[in-house]
Scaffold this motif. Structure first.
Motif, PDB file in Angstrom:
ATOM      1  N   ASN A 117       0.834  -1.185   0.000  1.00 52.08           N
ATOM      2  CA  ASN A 117       0.000   0.000   0.000  1.00 52.08           C
ATOM      3  C   ASN A 117       0.875   1.244   0.000  1.00 52.08           C
ATOM      4  OD1 ASN A 117      -1.667   2.276   1.476  1.00 52.08           O
ATOM      5  ND2 ASN A 117      -3.138   0.792   0.651  1.00 52.08           N
ATOM      6  N   TRP A 172       0.614   4.032   1.246  1.00 51.69           N
ATOM      7  CA  TRP A 172       0.696   4.756   2.513  1.00 51.69           C
ATOM      8  C   TRP A 172       1.861   4.275   3.374  1.00 51.69           C
ATOM      9  CZ3 TRP A 172      -0.637   9.265   3.510  1.00 51.69           C
ATOM     10  CH2 TRP A 172      -1.042   9.731   4.753  1.00 51.69           C
ATOM     11  N   ARG A 173       2.376   3.044   3.093  1.00 53.31           N
ATOM     12  CA  ARG A 173       3.421   2.452   3.936  1.00 53.31           C
ATOM     13  C   ARG A 173       4.783   2.452   3.252  1.00 53.31           C
ATOM     14  NH1 ARG A 173       2.335  -0.269   8.254  1.00 53.31           N
ATOM     15  NH2 ARG A 173       4.199   0.860   8.876  1.00 53.31           N
ATOM     16  N   ALA A 177       7.797   2.586   5.718  1.00 52.31           N
ATOM     17  CA  ALA A 177       8.014   1.323   6.423  1.00 52.31           C
ATOM     18  C   ALA A 177       8.615   0.275   5.502  1.00 52.31           C
ATOM     19  CB  ALA A 177       6.686   0.821   7.004  1.00 52.31           C
ATOM     20  N   GLU A 234      10.921  -2.309   7.785  1.00 50.20           N
ATOM     21  CA  GLU A 234       9.987  -2.609   8.864  1.00 50.20           C
ATOM     22  C   GLU A 234       8.969  -3.677   8.469  1.00 50.20           C
ATOM     23  OE1 GLU A 234       6.389  -0.226  11.084  1.00 50.20           O
ATOM     24  OE2 GLU A 234       8.258   0.871  10.737  1.00 50.20           O
ATOM     25  N   LEU A 235       8.650  -3.765   7.194  1.00 52.89           N
ATOM     26  CA  LEU A 235       7.641  -4.717   6.736  1.00 52.89           C
ATOM     27  C   LEU A 235       8.227  -6.089   6.427  1.00 52.89           C
ATOM     28  CD1 LEU A 235       5.489  -2.447   4.382  1.00 52.89           C
ATOM     29  CD2 LEU A 235       5.252  -2.862   6.835  1.00 52.89           C
ATOM     30  N   THR A 295       2.677   9.614   5.091  1.00 53.66           N
ATOM     31  CA  THR A 295       2.956   9.528   6.518  1.00 53.66           C
ATOM     32  C   THR A 295       4.364   8.989   6.787  1.00 53.66           C
ATOM     33  OG1 THR A 295       2.089   8.649   8.608  1.00 53.66           O
ATOM     34  CG2 THR A 295       2.065   7.186   6.716  1.00 53.66           C
ATOM     35  N   GLU A 296       4.736   8.976   8.054  1.00 50.67           N
ATOM     36  CA  GLU A 296       6.019   8.435   8.524  1.00 50.67           C
ATOM     37  C   GLU A 296       7.182   9.042   7.740  1.00 50.67           C
ATOM     38  OE1 GLU A 296       4.967   4.071  10.137  1.00 50.67           O
ATOM     39  OE2 GLU A 296       4.817   4.233   7.968  1.00 50.67           O
ATOM     40  N   PRO A 332      -0.013   5.741  10.386  1.00 52.44           N
ATOM     41  CA  PRO A 332       0.000   4.818   9.253  1.00 52.44           C
ATOM     42  C   PRO A 332      -1.217   3.896   9.211  1.00 52.44           C
ATOM     43  CG  PRO A 332       1.440   3.990  10.970  1.00 52.44           C
ATOM     44  CD  PRO A 332       0.938   5.329  11.448  1.00 52.44           C
ATOM     45  N   ARG A 361      -8.721   0.008   2.700  1.00 51.98           N
ATOM     46  CA  ARG A 361      -7.352   0.351   3.106  1.00 51.98           C
ATOM     47  C   ARG A 361      -7.028   1.820   2.804  1.00 51.98           C
ATOM     48  NH1 ARG A 361      -3.998  -3.716   4.332  1.00 51.98           N
ATOM     49  NH2 ARG A 361      -2.173  -2.899   3.246  1.00 51.98           N
TER      50      ARG A 361
END
Length: 723
Positions: free
Chosen positions: A357, A359-360, A363, A368-369, A390-391, A687, A694
């Motif tokens: 996605n 948005w991530r 990450a 991180e994922l 974000t983030e 997040p 989603r």
């Protein structure tokens, strides 16, 4: 001097898709203005594009391929040839695929241009062919689309021009004058004919100031209001039982569900007085034709999908669909017979794809994922994630990775492009041709190329032809001309295009779809909803399949869907972050932050251009209620810090009763390096996803605001910035 006028269309991710006229003199565009003949946009352009030629000829344009020569993020580049750029990209992608597999490549894009051939799906065939990671692009309307399809199907809904026949208009989370301004004359005409205009919004926006009734609401609590309206309508027997019996399913279950959502409950959640909730429900049910226009902001919180489910039930409950000018308007895009399969080419995908996605991104790039393989190559076009995602700390760290090969296609050295290894020059709308749908009216538009591309800039279509060739692809469909792609991108046999040819659209610049006139348009007078049952589904028949993202937003890929069980009946989900749902968090961060569209920017478009930043303010401003400002010793114009445990940014305070207490507003679109301390509002955004589709939770944030101190003395305002 040779002077011509070229008919085109605005490229931006905006519902209006304005028809534009470009005056060209000796090959140079000297003026851009609205087309007065267009029935919807009527010759006016907004502040974002009414000087579009200045964007085209800006001395900040990227006009040649660039290669990074300094540290990532420093923005230090030197020109290179297209051949060198393509050879570098192909070499790095080929070695990445050989060492890690194609999933180590990630395309990243959105709607920097909304054209059918240069927009959302232009790169999908190439990345589907390679087998790269699928980007799930759910920035806008994804929760809304999932919920909408669960309730009434992919219907265009009410014709925006039919609003002139409406008698009760609710603009729900929709600041029409700033984000859909060409719809306003139709609403204004209805008002002059006696219609009542209601605006539901935490902010007394430009639109709300012109409403008959502005209803301030706490962010993320809209479903509580919608369900309380359903409660009142059913309890007081304001239901159109004939319409409900013939054209809906699940009424008894909806009635039972709504019985618990009393106006008293909704008042506690929303901050709206009980009497106002009851009055709104009664007036809406008793004033046909009644219509609701929902904005994209209505989905941007934990319960955004179920909010749209509840709102979409309201017109069916009162039989609003029986009337011209009655029902619900979300996205008229569903009326356009776009051949998405031709644009996305899902047939090229391997059986199993990996999905990320959008948005991530931060990450994903920082590990991180736990992606295996990790992302080793990033290709960004039609997007500026460093300003809008974000983030931001994670994203910056990820983009700084020396082992990440990043390519960005752009007009300018954006916050994201500064981290690229290769930057490629993209054309503006005046330098390319395209055909466009609209998500705000029912006119198909054509953008005729007005001038030759500046420098070595190329349209996205040509960019992906060059990339395909560099990657050794020989399939002739990858090398179709723009004209061939345009011709193939629409189903010209569709009834809505009956009697319309591509030549007609190109010559005139626009054409209304072959649909009933606005004075006759009542698409669901006799039901005929494009759902499995053919009815408005208060109880959804497709909820059993679980949560999903419309494949249009994920390169046509329908595998690896969320699948989380979904309640088939609408219900209220509290925001993840507000003082009632997260009281412990609220002791530290007591204010709800929302980041609506700026009046002068289109997402991060124009956040670097003089005319638009002059209109918006050179630096970020944050709107606070006088009570909240006074509690913190903040005066209008003072520098402030907005923060939570995810990040912070600095801005200037605007103090006004136009925002309800407990809520602060920071319009989005500013670039990092134009903001104080180099962060944007999305540094604070969580997040988390909304309940359906989603979708990001842009408006589900708790923050604190403080004045900026030097020693023990707060810095005062140099210039007042009150409302």
């Amino acid at each position: 001097m040779a002077r011509t006028t070229v008919i085109g269309a605005c490229p931006h991710d905006c519902p209006d898709t304005c028809s534009i006229l470009t005056t060209v003199e000796d090959g140079k565009a000297i003026a851009v203005r609205g087309n007065p003949d267009h029935p919807f946009t009527r010759g006016r352009l907004c502040v974002k594009v009414n000087n579009y030629e200045e964007r085209v000829y800006s001395d900040k344009r990227v006009l040649h391929p660039l290669k990074r020569v300094g540290p990532k993020g420093a923005g230090q580049f030197q020109p290179i040839s297209w051949d060198e750029a393509l050879e570098t990209i192909a070499s790095r992608w080929t070695s990445t695929i050989a060492e890690h597999g194609a999933q180590a490549i990630l395309p990243y894009s959105y709607l920097g241009t909304q054209g059918i051939i240069n927009g959302l799906n232009v790169g999908d065939p190439l990345f589907n062919k390679l087998g790269a990671t699928v980007l799930e692009r759910t920035f806008c309307d994804s929760a809304s689309c999932t919920a909408y399809m669960m309730t009434i199907g992919h219907t265009p809904g009410v014709d925006p021009e039919s609003f002139v026949h409406s008698k009760y208009i609710i603009l729900w989370a929709c600041n029409t004058l700033s984000t859909n301004s060409h719809h306003w004359p139709f609403i204004e005409q209805a008002k002059k004919a006696g219609a009542k205009l209601v605006v539901i919004d935490p902010v007394r926006t430009r639109t709300a100031r012109l409403a008959d009734w502005h209803i301030p609401i706490r962010p993320g609590t809209d479903a509580a209001l919608a369900l309380a309206m359903i409660h009142v309508i059913i309890k007081e027997n304001l239901v159109d039982r004939d319409y409900v019996d013939k054209h809906t399913v699940g009424y008894d279950e909806l009635a039972e569900r709504a019985s618990t959502y009393t106006p008293e409950f909704a008042s506690e959640e929303t901050g709206i007085p009980v009497d106002d909730i009851v009055r709104l429900a009664r007036e809406y049910a008793a004033t046909p034709p009644a219509v609701i226009r929902i904005g994209v902001a209505v989905e941007r919180h934990a319960g955004g999908g179920q909010t749209v489910r509840a709102i979409a039930c309201l017109p069916g409950l009162i039989g609003a669909w029986k009337h011209v000018g009655g029902g619900l308007l979300q996205l008229p895009i569903w009326a356009f017979p776009v051949r998405w399969d031709v644009l996305m080419r899902p047939d090229l995908q391997p059986e199993k794809m990996r999905v990320l996605n959008s948005w991530r991104l931060g990450a994903a790039l920082t590990g991180e994922l736990d992606f295996d393989p990790p992302i080793k190559a990033l290709f960004v076009y039609n997007a500026n994630p460093m300003a809008m995602v974000t983030e931001q700390g994670k994203l910056e760290k990820g983009l700084e990775r020396e082992d990440l090969f990043t390519v960005v296609s752009e007009h300018f050295l954006t916050d994201t492009a500064r981290y690229a290894d290769i930057v490629l020059p993209a054309t503006t709308q005046l330098e390319q041709k395209d055909i466009l749908f609209s998500w705000g009216h029912l006119y198909l538009s054509y953008n005729n190329q007005a001038i030759e591309p500046l420098g070595e800039a190329v349209p996205n279509t040509e960019l992906f032809r060059r990339l395909a060739r560099a990657m050794g692809i020989t399939d002739p469909t990858f090398f179709r001309s723009d004209e061939e792609i345009i011709a193939a991108s629409l189903d010209w046999s569709s009834p809505v295009l009956d009697g319309i040819s591509l030549e007609d659209v190109k010559a005139k610049g626009y054409v209304r779809l072959n649909m009933p006139a606005p004075a006759d348009w009542a698409p669901h007078r006799e039901g005929n909803f494009p759902t499995a049952s053919g009815k408005c589904e208060f109880k959804s028949t497709i909820a059993g399949g679980g949560n999903f993202v419309v494949p249009l937003f994920r390169q046509g890929y329908n595998g690896d869907q969320d699948g989380t069980p979904v309640d088939p009946l609408p219900h209220y989900i509290r925001p993840n972050e507000n003082p009632r749902s997260a009281p412990a968090l609220a002791t530290h961060y007591p204010l709800s932050l929302i980041s609506p569209k700026s009046h002068a920017f289109l997402n991060s478009n124009y956040g670097n251009l003089p005319a638009q930043t002059a209109q918006a303010g050179e630096e970020q401003a944050v709107l606070l209620n006088p009570d909240d400002a006074a509690q913190r010793g903040i005066i209008a114009g003072a520098p402030i810090r907005v923060f939570n445990d995810r990040g912070s940014f600095e801005a200037f305070a605007t103090v006004s009763p136009d925002i309800m207490p407990g809520v602060v507003v920071a319009p989005s679109g500013y670039w990092q390096r134009s903001n104080r301390k180099g962060a944007t509002v999305h540094a604070l955004t969580p997040p988390a996803f909304a309940d359906l589709g989603r979708a990001p939770t842009f408006s589900d944030i708790l923050v604190q605001v403080s004045g900026i101190q030097v020693g023990a003395v707060q810095i005062g305002a140099v210039q007042a910035r009150g409302a």
